[in-house]
Design an enzyme around this catalytic site. Sequence first.
Site, mmCIF file in Angstrom:
data_model
loop_
_atom_site.group_PDB
_atom_site.id
_atom_site.type_symbol
_atom_site.label_atom_id
_atom_site.label_comp_id
_atom_site.label_asym_id
_atom_site.label_seq_id
_atom_site.Cartn_x
_atom_site.Cartn_y
_atom_site.Cartn_z
ATOM 1 N N ASN A 114 76.172 -85.973 19.259
ATOM 2 C CA ASN A 114 76.412 -87.359 18.840
ATOM 3 C C ASN A 114 75.921 -87.610 17.414
ATOM 4 O O ASN A 114 74.996 -86.942 16.957
ATOM 5 C CB ASN A 114 75.695 -88.315 19.797
ATOM 6 C CG ASN A 114 76.496 -88.561 21.053
ATOM 7 O OD1 ASN A 114 77.705 -88.740 21.016
ATOM 8 N ND2 ASN A 114 75.811 -88.554 22.197
ATOM 9 N N PRO A 115 76.538 -88.582 16.706
ATOM 10 C CA PRO A 115 77.692 -89.398 17.115
ATOM 11 C C PRO A 115 78.969 -88.563 17.102
ATOM 12 O O PRO A 115 79.339 -87.978 16.076
ATOM 13 C CB PRO A 115 77.720 -90.524 16.086
ATOM 14 C CG PRO A 115 77.037 -89.952 14.876
ATOM 15 C CD PRO A 115 76.016 -88.975 15.375
ATOM 16 N N THR A 162 71.582 -87.818 29.558
ATOM 17 C CA THR A 162 72.782 -87.599 30.361
ATOM 18 C C THR A 162 73.079 -86.108 30.326
ATOM 19 O O THR A 162 72.845 -85.447 29.321
ATOM 20 C CB THR A 162 73.984 -88.380 29.805
ATOM 21 O OG1 THR A 162 74.243 -87.948 28.467
ATOM 22 C CG2 THR A 162 73.714 -89.872 29.797
ATOM 23 N N VAL A 208 72.028 -80.954 27.608
ATOM 24 C CA VAL A 208 73.497 -80.930 27.609
ATOM 25 C C VAL A 208 74.027 -79.507 27.602
ATOM 26 O O VAL A 208 74.867 -79.136 28.430
ATOM 27 C CB VAL A 208 74.049 -81.717 26.409
ATOM 28 C CG1 VAL A 208 75.557 -81.503 26.264
ATOM 29 C CG2 VAL A 208 73.754 -83.202 26.570
ATOM 30 N N HIS A 217 83.422 -92.773 20.579
ATOM 31 C CA HIS A 217 82.556 -92.509 21.730
ATOM 32 C C HIS A 217 81.273 -93.285 21.451
ATOM 33 O O HIS A 217 80.290 -92.755 20.952
ATOM 34 C CB HIS A 217 82.282 -91.015 21.872
ATOM 35 C CG HIS A 217 81.287 -90.693 22.964
ATOM 36 N ND1 HIS A 217 81.406 -91.176 24.248
ATOM 37 C CD2 HIS A 217 80.153 -89.943 22.945
ATOM 38 C CE1 HIS A 217 80.393 -90.731 24.972
ATOM 39 N NE2 HIS A 217 79.615 -89.981 24.199
ATOM 40 N N ARG A 264 74.547 -94.307 19.506
ATOM 41 C CA ARG A 264 74.906 -92.950 19.078
ATOM 42 C C ARG A 264 74.978 -92.879 17.554
ATOM 43 O O ARG A 264 74.642 -91.860 16.955
ATOM 44 C CB ARG A 264 76.234 -92.550 19.718
ATOM 45 C CG ARG A 264 76.162 -92.465 21.241
ATOM 46 C CD ARG A 264 77.528 -92.184 21.852
ATOM 47 N NE ARG A 264 77.478 -92.146 23.307
ATOM 48 C CZ ARG A 264 77.630 -93.212 24.089
ATOM 49 N NH1 ARG A 264 77.829 -94.407 23.527
ATOM 50 N NH2 ARG A 264 77.585 -93.092 25.404
#
Length: 304
Positions: A119-120, A220, A12, A174, A87
């Site tokens: 995360n979370p 991701t 990320v 999220h 998450r």
Amino acid sequence: MRKVVIIGAGHVGSHCGYTLAHSGITDEIVLVDVDKDKAYAQALDIADSVSFCERETVVRSGDYKDCEDAAIVVIAIGEARKPGQTRLDMLGRSVEMLKELLSQLSPYKISGIVVTITNPADIVADYVRKGLGLERNKVFGTGTLLDTARLIRTLSEESGVSRHSIQAFSLGEHGDSSMIPFSTVTIGGLPFDEYNISKEKVLEATRQIGMTIIEGKKSTEFGIGRALTEMAACILRDEKKIMPASVLLQGEYGQYDVHCGVPCLIGKNGIEKIIELPLTEEEQEMLNRSCEIIKQHIETASQD
């Protein structure tokens, strides 16, 4: 100076750095990681790619002291989510890492905006804000910004209308309790109900896309990299755009002492205004449930 420090040089963090470098909105990008060799290598790799950009950006590795004069500090530490893992399941390990990070940051005065990705997301944004002792407008998470991107893509695919002609937001956590206020969605200027699209299908797709990506490629990275860059541009260019962010609510939407994703006007001062959408009674209840889940985990984090 438009300097951005990214703490965490994994999937990320590095993709946030790459996307920022190619956007041309920053003067300097500094990668910081406990694995200094990795941060150095990632910075070198991104710096090579800048040779093909129209605008030059300095990309280098650094240390926590770089946060003092940064316009934006991005916190992207943490472990990648595993297939089947929510998450919220990541909370314990994330808190462990955040404790260490905050102890490392404590000697330095951070004057810029702090954006969290770890995360979370909502619980982490709350934990970091409290740990740094900064105002709510200066510490917030990307929250449901990526969920909203996924929502708009899904609505575009279902309706056949360009993403640029769709106005929609994902709110709340999220995570798996995120909600969509369909009463505020417009597609080509028309209300959502003018289209024959299943609300359940859209909501499920919005919640599930992240896990589908993780199951296929283990992480991701591209979507969140672009999302962070859009948010950074709002701050660095004082764009005053409205996008979701995980911000501390103090009465907005009837909620107190909880970070969750809601539309915000973002500019040079960070969160400059929280936009309260007119929700239906059912939508408000869904948001309330999502906030309650976040609150329970904020309490858990504070006890760790």
